[in-house]
Design an enzyme around this catalytic site. Structure first.
Site, PDB file in Angstrom:
ATOM      1  N   ASP A   8      -5.040  -5.439  11.574  1.00  0.00           N
ATOM      2  CA  ASP A   8      -4.553  -6.343  12.633  1.00  0.00           C
ATOM      3  C   ASP A   8      -5.103  -5.991  14.019  1.00  0.00           C
ATOM      4  OD1 ASP A   8      -2.218  -8.197  11.380  1.00  0.00           O
ATOM      5  OD2 ASP A   8      -2.290  -6.258  10.360  1.00  0.00           O
ATOM      6  N   HIS A  85      -5.245 -14.858  10.188  1.00  0.00           N
ATOM      7  CA  HIS A  85      -5.942 -15.249  11.416  1.00  0.00           C
ATOM      8  C   HIS A  85      -7.446 -15.397  11.189  1.00  0.00           C
ATOM      9  CE1 HIS A  85      -2.874 -14.885  14.742  1.00  0.00           C
ATOM     10  NE2 HIS A  85      -2.215 -14.385  13.702  1.00  0.00           N
TER      11      HIS A  85
END
Length: 380
Positions: A8, A85
């Site tokens: 992340d 994402h």
């Protein structure tokens, strides 16, 4: 075998539309590469959301190429999967091309699959790209794929999915910890931004590396307890050994300030700069309500001096009444305008309009249920 588990990193994210915050994430990613080289790891595992969007800026791509090339030059493979994402949201096109695919053609990243694992120094690394939860069937298919996996020898599994034990809401999770085969020595998970490590009965480990920077103010408490960075994982023994390695990042904090002593409270309670970087402050306002234009002028006078960014996290400048966040407003305030709109334009009674405003202000699940029950006329 020694690996560095990261996740992340959200390269390219311009938080609060600040170039300085975008650069913070680039610098943190560079620190992670520094750690991998310093620790002489055999491989870096990235469990999703390398980038903040699936079509990142040229700068974000160039930063990734530069940093991953440093690892390649040292002979350290970078193995990772696309997260939510990183993944294009278009449907019906089969497996759309991701930035990971581009980096893979450059020889800078390897993407493992359940059917096509990657072996590094006798350890088999499996992975599965992020799978969105479309319906119950998609969840069942994902869980079946995990349970059908038959790991060979000492192995690692890389995933970026919602987990029921951490996100117990319908359509928020795709799997449970129990779906991970017990034969997996180390499960490297992403998606969640707070660090987490769990050792199972047979000594195997399930771990979440978390984001290496603070992406959301709700991560601040976890950062204060556990830091931010990566997991250093030693797989040379029967059971994995996991050590947290921290990076240096811009300070952030949630602080309470009174509107009557606004500047003084911020100046006294703001964290000190780290490495010359001013903090990001998330304010909980208390005291008498204050007009927005006056508040914005006060904030503008402090940004760049005391803090890099000052934002209102919660506005508690109203009076709690009858167990609800009922609102005491000044003429012309935002709450006053909302009440006027609900009553005059939408036809709600003053009592119902205040309940709706209380619901908007609430962040407590039980309180919200109580408000909704009262609003629906079901209160006993």
């Amino acid at each position: 075998m020694l690996l560095l588990h990261v996740s992340d990193t959200h390269l390219g994210k311009r938080q609060y539309n600040l170039e300085s915050r975008e650069n913070d994430l680039y610098e943190v990613f560079s620190q992670l590469v520094d750690l991998a080289i310093k620790e002489r790891v055999d491989v870096v595992i990235h469990s999703g959301d390398l980038f903040d969007v699936n079509n990142p800026s040229n700068e974000a791509e160039m930063i990734a190429i530069r940093e991953l090339s440093r690892l390649k030059d040292k002979g350290i493979p970078f193995i990772g999967i696309p997260g939510d994402h990183d993944t294009p949201k278009r449907r019906g096109l089969g497996r759309s091309v991701t930035v990971h695919d581009m980096l893979q053609t450059l020889g800078l990243i390897k993407v493992p699959e359940l059917s096509e694992p990657i072996e590094v120094k006798g350890v088999t690394i499996y992975g599965k790209r992020h799978v969105p939860l479309l319906n119950e069937d998609s969840r069942a298919d994902f869980q079946k794929a995990l349970r059908s996996l038959k790991p060979k020898g000492k192995s690692v599994l890389v995933l970026h999915q919602g987990v029921k034990e951490l996100l117990p809401f319908d359509y928020a999770y795709q799997m449970s910890f129990s779906d991970i085969p017990m034969e997996i020595a180390y499960a490297a998970l992403g998606h969640f931004h707070d660090r987490f490590v769990m050792r199972r009965e047979n000594g195997s480990v399930v771990a979440i590396a978390g984001s290496p920077d603070i992406i959301d103010e709700r991560e601040i408490e976890g950062y204060k307890r556990n830091g931010k960075g990566a997991w250093l994982v030693d797989l040379s023994k029967d059971e994995p050994s996991v050590t947290g390695l921290n990076v240096k990042l811009r300070p952030q904090d949630v602080i309470e300030v009174n509107t009557s002593s606004f500047e003084q409270d911020i100046t006294q309670r703001a964290p000190k700069p780290v490495g010359g970087k001013l903090p990001v402050l998330h304010l909980i306002l208390k005291g008498e309500p204050i007009m927005k234009d006056v508040l914005m002028k006060k904030i503008a006078s402090l940004e760049g001096k005391v803090a890099e960014k000052i934002r209102i996290y919660k506005d508690n400048t109203y009076i709690l009444s009858e167990g609800f966040k009922d609102v005491s407003v000044v003429k012309g305030s935002l709450n006053d305008l909302i009440l006027e709109y609900l009553i005059k334009r939408e036809g709600y009674s003053p009592e119902d309009a205040k309940l709706i405003l209380s619901l908007i202000a609430s962040d407590d699940e039980e309180e919200m249920k109580s408000i909704l029950t009262k609003f629906a006329g079901l209160e006993k």
